[in-house]
Design a protein around this motif. Sequence first.
Motif, PDB file in Angstrom:
ATOM      1  N   TYR A 158      68.032  12.512  35.596  1.00 56.88           N
ATOM      2  CA  TYR A 158      66.790  13.472  35.592  1.00 56.88           C
ATOM      3  C   TYR A 158      66.219  13.914  37.145  1.00 56.88           C
ATOM      4  O   TYR A 158      65.377  14.270  37.239  1.00 56.88           O
ATOM      5  N   ASP A 159      67.155  13.449  38.097  1.00 57.39           N
ATOM      6  CA  ASP A 159      66.275  13.660  39.628  1.00 57.39           C
ATOM      7  C   ASP A 159      65.175  12.799  39.483  1.00 57.39           C
ATOM      8  O   ASP A 159      64.287  13.115  40.575  1.00 57.39           O
ATOM      9  N   GLY A 208      73.181  10.317  38.213  1.00 64.13           N
ATOM     10  CA  GLY A 208      72.358  10.187  39.374  1.00 64.13           C
ATOM     11  C   GLY A 208      73.008  10.616  40.712  1.00 64.13           C
ATOM     12  O   GLY A 208      74.170  10.863  40.678  1.00 64.13           O
ATOM     13  N   LEU A 243      70.372  11.184  47.733  1.00 56.34           N
ATOM     14  CA  LEU A 243      69.937  12.348  48.211  1.00 56.34           C
ATOM     15  C   LEU A 243      69.347  12.138  49.723  1.00 56.34           C
ATOM     16  O   LEU A 243      68.880  10.929  49.792  1.00 56.34           O
ATOM     17  N   GLU A 291      63.263   9.440  41.118  1.00 56.54           N
ATOM     18  CA  GLU A 291      63.520   8.514  42.084  1.00 56.54           C
ATOM     19  C   GLU A 291      63.596   7.119  41.504  1.00 56.54           C
ATOM     20  O   GLU A 291      62.557   6.705  40.643  1.00 56.54           O
ATOM     21  N   VAL A 330      68.260   8.767  42.901  1.00 56.37           N
ATOM     22  CA  VAL A 330      67.784   9.351  41.860  1.00 56.37           C
ATOM     23  C   VAL A 330      68.816   8.935  40.598  1.00 56.37           C
ATOM     24  O   VAL A 330      69.853   8.850  40.576  1.00 56.37           O
TER      25      VAL A 330
END
Length: 54
Positions: free
Chosen positions: A36-37, A18, A21, A39, A33
């Motif tokens: 897998y991006d 993770g 960002l 949230e 995140v």
Amino acid sequence: MELRHELMEGRAELPRVGAVLPARGVHPPYLVVNAYDDEIEAATAYLRDLVVVC
């Protein structure tokens, strides 16, 4: 020794998955995140609760 103690003493590391960002909005200014991006909404809610509105 327990993993908790090893982590506190810097003798062990957790897997790094993770990221943190920049967010598009103002509050919170960052998003957490997963690998897998996606949230992590619990982290966003926690960060939003830390904001002090003037």
